[in-house]
Design a protein around this motif. Structure first.
Motif, PDB file in Angstrom:
ATOM      1  N   THR A  36       9.838  46.944  46.401  1.00  0.00           N
ATOM      2  CA  THR A  36      10.358  48.188  45.802  1.00  0.00           C
ATOM      3  C   THR A  36      11.175  47.881  44.545  1.00  0.00           C
ATOM      4  O   THR A  36      11.691  46.770  44.381  1.00  0.00           O
ATOM      5  CB  THR A  36      11.282  48.964  46.774  1.00  0.00           C
ATOM      6  N   ALA A  55       4.843  48.087  46.321  1.00  0.00           N
ATOM      7  CA  ALA A  55       4.676  49.181  47.286  1.00  0.00           C
ATOM      8  C   ALA A  55       5.222  50.484  46.727  1.00  0.00           C
ATOM      9  O   ALA A  55       6.110  50.479  45.871  1.00  0.00           O
ATOM     10  CB  ALA A  55       5.393  48.839  48.582  1.00  0.00           C
ATOM     11  N   GLN A  57       6.590  52.833  48.724  1.00  0.00           N
ATOM     12  CA  GLN A  57       7.760  53.218  49.505  1.00  0.00           C
ATOM     13  C   GLN A  57       8.334  51.990  50.201  1.00  0.00           C
ATOM     14  O   GLN A  57       7.646  50.973  50.342  1.00  0.00           O
ATOM     15  CB  GLN A  57       7.378  54.269  50.541  1.00  0.00           C
ATOM     16  N   PHE A  59       9.418  49.412  52.888  1.00  0.00           N
ATOM     17  CA  PHE A  59       8.850  48.942  54.149  1.00  0.00           C
ATOM     18  C   PHE A  59       9.955  49.089  55.196  1.00  0.00           C
ATOM     19  O   PHE A  59      11.039  48.525  55.063  1.00  0.00           O
ATOM     20  CB  PHE A  59       8.509  47.471  53.904  1.00  0.00           C
ATOM     21  N   GLN A  60       9.706  49.869  56.288  1.00  0.00           N
ATOM     22  CA  GLN A  60      10.829  50.353  57.084  1.00  0.00           C
ATOM     23  C   GLN A  60      11.428  49.444  58.164  1.00  0.00           C
ATOM     24  O   GLN A  60      12.468  49.728  58.689  1.00  0.00           O
ATOM     25  CB  GLN A  60      10.429  51.675  57.765  1.00  0.00           C
ATOM     26  N   SER A  73       5.162  50.729  61.168  1.00  0.00           N
ATOM     27  CA  SER A  73       5.117  50.300  59.768  1.00  0.00           C
ATOM     28  C   SER A  73       3.700  49.896  59.339  1.00  0.00           C
ATOM     29  O   SER A  73       3.457  49.636  58.176  1.00  0.00           O
ATOM     30  CB  SER A  73       6.059  49.114  59.561  1.00  0.00           C
ATOM     31  N   ASN A  75       1.025  51.568  58.920  1.00  0.00           N
ATOM     32  CA  ASN A  75       0.387  52.423  57.915  1.00  0.00           C
ATOM     33  C   ASN A  75       0.866  52.095  56.495  1.00  0.00           C
ATOM     34  O   ASN A  75       0.197  52.390  55.525  1.00  0.00           O
ATOM     35  CB  ASN A  75       0.586  53.911  58.234  1.00  0.00           C
ATOM     36  N   GLN A  76       2.056  51.438  56.403  1.00  0.00           N
ATOM     37  CA  GLN A  76       2.502  51.006  55.073  1.00  0.00           C
ATOM     38  C   GLN A  76       1.924  49.633  54.741  1.00  0.00           C
ATOM     39  O   GLN A  76       1.741  49.286  53.586  1.00  0.00           O
ATOM     40  CB  GLN A  76       4.035  50.889  55.049  1.00  0.00           C
TER      41      GLN A  76
END
Ligand code: UDP
Ligand code: GLC
Length: 389
Positions: A36, A55, A57, A59-60, A73, A75-76
């Protein structure tokens, strides 16, 4: 050599600053992929190191996240890996610098048939990671052609968690010695910065500045220094340099409440994130490191030494490898505010001994933690990886 460095962080923590120092020697042919936009990619641009934000968004997954968060995560992950796999065709090696970068790097390495290098900046233990994250790190790192551990402590924890020792080499962080050469140990640098906050500078009652240089985070233990202040004379002032880089706002609130409850507002100053670290450290009378969990390496300890400022650190993890207690600094039990206060008072009462110790530490640190030597070692290890892949 063409290297695709990967790092998940948008903020310049110690692992990122270490990466920037390594990537600079390969800047003409390499790229740093970050997940990011933020201060870290900006920092790389300032040093003319090519950088690409990968990316859309954040990455959570957090270090302590469980299996569910890891699965969510995914799907990211898929678009990110697809993108990195395309990119990696132009590079010889994939160099993952953080845990999430390791996940992306390992999948990419498999898809594009490029060797994977993992720079391990963490102590893989339950103090720092959830069980699932420890399992992921070890499984993937065991597939790497090379693992670079930032200390013996990180190496040991890696092996204890099931890591394979064969491909692991310990390489300490290196530092640009020239950044510290012109630092003057003179509190005047702080006087100009703080004059409006502390009014007693001219009265002859000189403040004794204790610096703490770290992101604000519970395990970095800023609260331990605040507690220690209660047991120190009134002219001991704590300076906190660093920000809550990874959203630890609740901890910042707790720190401010503690300061208020202990009535220490007039003895504590937060300076936020700064880029004049050598100058600030050199101007402090003592630098403290107070991590409550074992510190993987602890760049701030070596930086304080290079500035010629006495340093006291929490005696666990990498810090124990960096300081020879009573010779080149002090080690105190992690979380022990009273012992920390004792060292602060010793340092204040015996300035000549403290200075002599700091000078010894400075000489030793310049020999052992020179960036040129570190970078040479890393380049040799990477050459070896390419030859044998
Ligand atoms: N640092 C900085 N500005 C600040 C606070 C810290 O540049 O305001 C730097 C510090 O000089 C050190 C790094 O951030 O190089 C922190 O690295 P360390 O290994 O001590 O801890 P980490 O945060 O990586 O766990
Ligand atoms: C990580 C660790 C820190 C270390 C740095 C550089 O951020 O938390 O202890 O000094 O990496 O290796």
């Amino acid at each position: 050599m063409k290297i695709l460095f990967l790092d998940q962080s948008s903020e310049p923590g110690g692992a990122e600053l270490c990466l920037a120092d390594i990537a600079q020697q390969f800047a003409k042919t390499s790229l740093v992929g970050v997940f990011t936009e933020g201060l870290f990619p900006d920092y790389l641009r300032q040093w003319n190191i090519p950088v690409k934000v990968l990316a859309d968004q954040t990455f959570q997954v957090q270090k302590t996240s469980g299996l569910l968060a890891a699965l969510k995560s995914l799907n990211q992950l898929v678009p990110l890996v697809t993108r990195v796999a395309q990119l990696s065709k132009h590079y010889d090696v994939i160099y993952a610098n953080t845990q999430k970068a390791l996940v992306v790097g390992a999948l990419t390495s498999f898809l594009s048939n490029r060797p994977l290098v993992y720079h391990l900046h963490d102590i893989v233990s339950r103090d720092h990671f959830s069980a699932i994250n420890r399992r992921i790190i070890i499984t993937l790192a065991n597939q790497a052609a090379l693992v670079i551990a930032n200390s013996q402590a990180s190496f040991d924890a890696f092996i204890q968690s099931g890591g394979r020792a064969e491909n692991v080499h310990i390489v300490y962080n290196g530092f640009r010695l020239e950044s510290y050469e012109n630092c003057v140990n003179d509190p005047k640098y702080l006087h100009s910065l703080l004059a409006s906050d502390f009014t007693n500078f001219d009265s002859g009652d000189f403040p004794f500045f204790v610096g703490h240089f770290s992101r604000l985070s519970p395990w970095k233990g800023q609260h331990v220094l605040i507690e220690a202040l209660q047991y120190c004379p009134d002219n001991v002032i704590a300076l906190f340099v660093g920000d809550a880089l990874f959203g630890e706002q609740a901890y910042v609130k707790q720190l401010r409440e503690k300061i208020q409850v202990l009535n220490l507002e007039h003895r504590v100053k937060f300076l936020g994130f700064r880029s004049d670290i050598p100058q600030l450290m050199a101007a402090c009378n003592l630098v403290t490191h107070t991590s409550t969990a074992p510190e993987p390496f602890g760049r701030v300890i070596i930086e304080a030494m290079l500035c010629g400022t006495p340093v006291v650190a929490a005696g666990a993890g990498g810090a124990v490898e960096l300081i020879n207690h009573g010779q080149t600094g002090w080690l105190t039990p992690p979380g022990d505010a009273k012992k920390l206060a004792d060292i602060i008072k010793t340092c204040q009462n015996q300035p000549n001994q403290a200075k002599a110790m700091a000078q010894k530490a400075q000489t030793q640190a310049s020999k052992l933690f020179n960036l040129e030597t570190t970078n040479l070692k890393i380049a040799q290890l990477l050459d070896e990886v390419l030859k044998t892949f």
